[in-house]
Enzyme design. Structure first.
Site, mmCIF file in Angstrom:
data_model
loop_
_atom_site.group_PDB
_atom_site.id
_atom_site.type_symbol
_atom_site.label_atom_id
_atom_site.label_comp_id
_atom_site.label_asym_id
_atom_site.label_seq_id
_atom_site.Cartn_x
_atom_site.Cartn_y
_atom_site.Cartn_z
ATOM 1 N N GLY A 72 100.951 -26.534 27.292
ATOM 2 C CA GLY A 72 102.183 -27.253 27.603
ATOM 3 C C GLY A 72 103.383 -26.333 27.769
ATOM 4 O O GLY A 72 104.218 -26.532 28.654
ATOM 5 N N ASN A 152 107.941 -36.095 21.162
ATOM 6 C CA ASN A 152 106.943 -35.650 20.193
ATOM 7 C C ASN A 152 107.338 -35.902 18.751
ATOM 8 O O ASN A 152 106.488 -35.926 17.877
ATOM 9 C CB ASN A 152 106.637 -34.157 20.380
ATOM 10 C CG ASN A 152 107.877 -33.311 20.526
ATOM 11 O OD1 ASN A 152 108.700 -33.533 21.407
ATOM 12 N ND2 ASN A 152 108.034 -32.343 19.634
ATOM 13 N N GLN A 180 102.776 -35.405 25.181
ATOM 14 C CA GLN A 180 102.461 -36.362 24.110
ATOM 15 C C GLN A 180 101.960 -37.696 24.648
ATOM 16 O O GLN A 180 101.333 -38.451 23.925
ATOM 17 C CB GLN A 180 103.696 -36.594 23.230
ATOM 18 C CG GLN A 180 104.076 -35.385 22.385
ATOM 19 C CD GLN A 180 103.094 -35.088 21.266
ATOM 20 O OE1 GLN A 180 102.331 -35.939 20.841
ATOM 21 N NE2 GLN A 180 103.107 -33.857 20.782
ATOM 22 N N SER A 200 98.825 -30.805 28.073
ATOM 23 C CA SER A 200 98.232 -29.805 27.180
ATOM 24 C C SER A 200 96.958 -30.378 26.576
ATOM 25 O O SER A 200 96.938 -31.536 26.141
ATOM 26 C CB SER A 200 99.227 -29.463 26.072
ATOM 27 O OG SER A 200 98.642 -28.581 25.155
ATOM 28 N N ALA A 201 95.897 -29.576 26.515
ATOM 29 C CA ALA A 201 94.595 -30.093 26.074
ATOM 30 C C ALA A 201 94.515 -30.357 24.580
ATOM 31 O O ALA A 201 93.831 -31.284 24.148
ATOM 32 C CB ALA A 201 93.492 -29.103 26.486
ATOM 33 N N HIS A 202 95.199 -29.540 23.771
ATOM 34 C CA HIS A 202 94.969 -29.678 22.323
ATOM 35 C C HIS A 202 95.669 -30.881 21.706
ATOM 36 O O HIS A 202 95.584 -31.101 20.498
ATOM 37 C CB HIS A 202 95.301 -28.374 21.573
ATOM 38 C CG HIS A 202 96.745 -28.056 21.426
ATOM 39 N ND1 HIS A 202 97.376 -28.030 20.212
ATOM 40 C CD2 HIS A 202 97.688 -27.745 22.335
ATOM 41 C CE1 HIS A 202 98.656 -27.713 20.388
ATOM 42 N NE2 HIS A 202 98.862 -27.534 21.666
ATOM 43 N N THR A 238 92.706 -14.615 35.434
ATOM 44 C CA THR A 238 91.366 -15.199 35.487
ATOM 45 C C THR A 238 91.348 -16.536 34.753
ATOM 46 O O THR A 238 91.858 -16.642 33.637
ATOM 47 C CB THR A 238 90.345 -14.225 34.858
ATOM 48 O OG1 THR A 238 90.428 -12.996 35.576
ATOM 49 C CG2 THR A 238 88.929 -14.774 34.936
ATOM 50 N N CYS A 323 106.600 -26.818 16.006
ATOM 51 C CA CYS A 323 107.228 -25.544 16.360
ATOM 52 C C CYS A 323 108.451 -25.291 15.491
ATOM 53 O O CYS A 323 108.819 -24.157 15.240
ATOM 54 C CB CYS A 323 107.632 -25.550 17.829
ATOM 55 S SG CYS A 323 106.423 -26.371 18.841
HETATM 56 C C1 LIG Z 1 106.274 -32.618 24.070
HETATM 57 C C2 LIG Z 1 105.627 -31.273 23.979
HETATM 58 N N1 LIG Z 1 105.785 -30.401 24.976
HETATM 59 C C3 LIG Z 1 105.214 -29.187 24.946
HETATM 60 C C4 LIG Z 1 104.458 -28.773 23.883
HETATM 61 C C5 LIG Z 1 103.860 -27.411 23.896
HETATM 62 O O1 LIG Z 1 102.496 -27.471 24.229
HETATM 63 P P1 LIG Z 1 101.527 -26.267 23.869
HETATM 64 O O2 LIG Z 1 101.392 -26.257 22.379
HETATM 65 O O3 LIG Z 1 100.247 -26.589 24.574
HETATM 66 O O4 LIG Z 1 102.148 -25.022 24.383
HETATM 67 C C6 LIG Z 1 104.273 -29.645 22.791
HETATM 68 C C7 LIG Z 1 103.514 -29.220 21.606
HETATM 69 O O5 LIG Z 1 103.834 -29.591 20.498
HETATM 70 C C8 LIG Z 1 104.870 -30.936 22.851
HETATM 71 O O6 LIG Z 1 104.727 -31.819 21.852
#
Ligand SMILES: Cc1ncc(COP(=O)(O)O)c(C=O)c1O
Length: 392
Positions: A72, A152, A180, A200-202, A238, A323
């Protein structure tokens, strides 16, 4: 996961076993460089192509409009910096919101240091941004708007299609951070009228370190990286074949309405249980919020202290965005919706997911009630907090 009760799915989701199975062959059996012309390379290329087709279909996009990234953060950076740099001869004004993820906010700040002008829209008390606010902020110089799909921290879902209609009519590029919302919310980019969309995959039970950016055909984008010509010359490096395959499978599995309905019902029970604690309040909207998001404040109890107390009970929660965790900074999102710095420190985010059980919800309510009561006994100010800004 043992006896731990995990309620931090908004920060990271466990890899779904079916996703792990889909990825298993890659790296060992299928390990060629997708750019290589031999059979081993072609096998990896075919897997990436199939994944790209799958993601494109879920977004109602063309395969050529999907770029795979490292997550993300990279998707947000590429969208915002890439469009700004490509279109700066047309205008240098960008519009975003005060509740964006740091990946968006910091990208905008970096551009501001380079001479771009950034307007930051303020949400209402529930975290909503309106299409009208966007419309009123657009000037002839505006070339990019970035508004997240769902927040988020407080889970507020923004009226993205309405904002899309405004931007399309005014010929301004619209990016959305849909990290999200993926899985639960409609990702049809043609209906939403967005030009760029980050994933974002995770966050959807896929692997960490892989994501995607939808870029509408015809949208100019300057790459972030110098290097090879991968991803239609827009993202050098890659490709992460196993990650991309896993991401596509995770996104497919995440579109399970029954699962989101079950989680929403658990969320509502959790909200009701927590709001029964004296003076507790919910942050964000009661109705227009992500099905898995709960964000509550308990006056007299610091979110961080509560998080650590719950951790000792085997319950994993968050104070807000992962974060920002570790840093004692109060949440910029809660401050944007009108909370003072002290109040913003009292928030706790609980995010539910695929493996949350009814029994876990019941236990969390009981433990929270007891823990909040215990911690409040140690707060000399509760129930009469000092005024915000006082030094006492
Ligand atoms: C709204 C949002 N954007 C971006 C990100 C960042 O994604 P990534 O952890 O895959 O870099 C997050 C991760 O918490 C998120 O919640």
């Amino acid at each position: 996961m043992g006896a731990m009760i995990y309620l931090d799915y908004a920060a990271a989701t466990p890899l779904d076993a079916r996703v792990g199975e889909a990825m298993r062959r890659f790296g060992r059996e299928v390990f060629g460089n997708p750019s290589s012309l031999h059979g081993a390379g072609r096998a990896a290329r075919a897997a990436i192509d199939a994944a790209r087709d799958g993601v494109a279909e879920m977004l109602n996009a063309r395969s050529s409009e999907i770029l795979f990234t490292s997550g993300g953060t990279e998707s947000d950076n590429l969208a915002i910096k890439g469009v700004a740099q490509a279109l700066k001869s047309r205008g240098t004004h960008i519009i975003t919101t005060a509740i964006e993820h740091h990946a968006v906010l910091e990208s905008c700040l970096a551009l501001e240091r380079e001479g771009f002008r950034v307007t930051v829209l303020q949400p209402d008390a529930e975290g909503f941004i309106t299409a009208r606010q966007v419309e009123e902020a657009i000037t002839p110089e505006t070339m990019l708007v970035s508004v997240m799909y769902a927040n988020n921290e407080i889970g507020t879902i923004e009226p993205l299609a309405e904002i899309g209609a405004v931007c399309r009519a005014r010929r301004v590029v619209l990016h959305t951070d849909a990290v999200q919302g993926a899985g639960e919310l409609d990702l049809d980019v043609r209906r939403l009228l967005v030009d760029l969309l980050s994933l974002s995959a995770h966050k959807v039970y896929g692997p960490t370190g892989v994501g995607a950016l939808y870029v509408r055909s015809g949208t100019r984008l300057q790459p972030l990286f110098d290097g090879g010509g991968q991803e239609h010359e827009r993202r050098a490096g890659t490709e992460n074949t196993a990650g991309i395959v896993g991401f596509a499978e995770a996104l497919r599995l995440a579109r399970d309405h029954a699962e989101h309905d079950r989680i929403r019902a658990q969320r509502d029970r959790l909200i009701d249980g927590l709001l029964a604690i004296p003076d507790a309040h919910l942050h964000g909207s009661r109705d227009h919020r992500l099905s898995n998001n709960v964000n509550v404040g308990f006056p007299g109890v610091s979110g961080e202290t509560l998080l650590l107390a719950l951790d000792l009970e085997g319950i994993a929660v968050s104070t807000g965005s992962a974060c920002a965790a570790g840093a004692v900074e109060p949440s910029h999102v809660l401050q944007a919706i009108g909370h003072g710095p002290a109040q913003a420190q009292e928030a706790l985010r609980l995010s539910l997911g695929r493996f949350t059980t009814d029994a876990e919800i019941a236990r969390v309510i009981t433990v929270m009630r007891d823990t909040v009561a215990r911690l409040r006994k140690h707060d000399p100010h509760y129930p009469h907090p000092p005024q915000e800004g006082c030094s006492s």
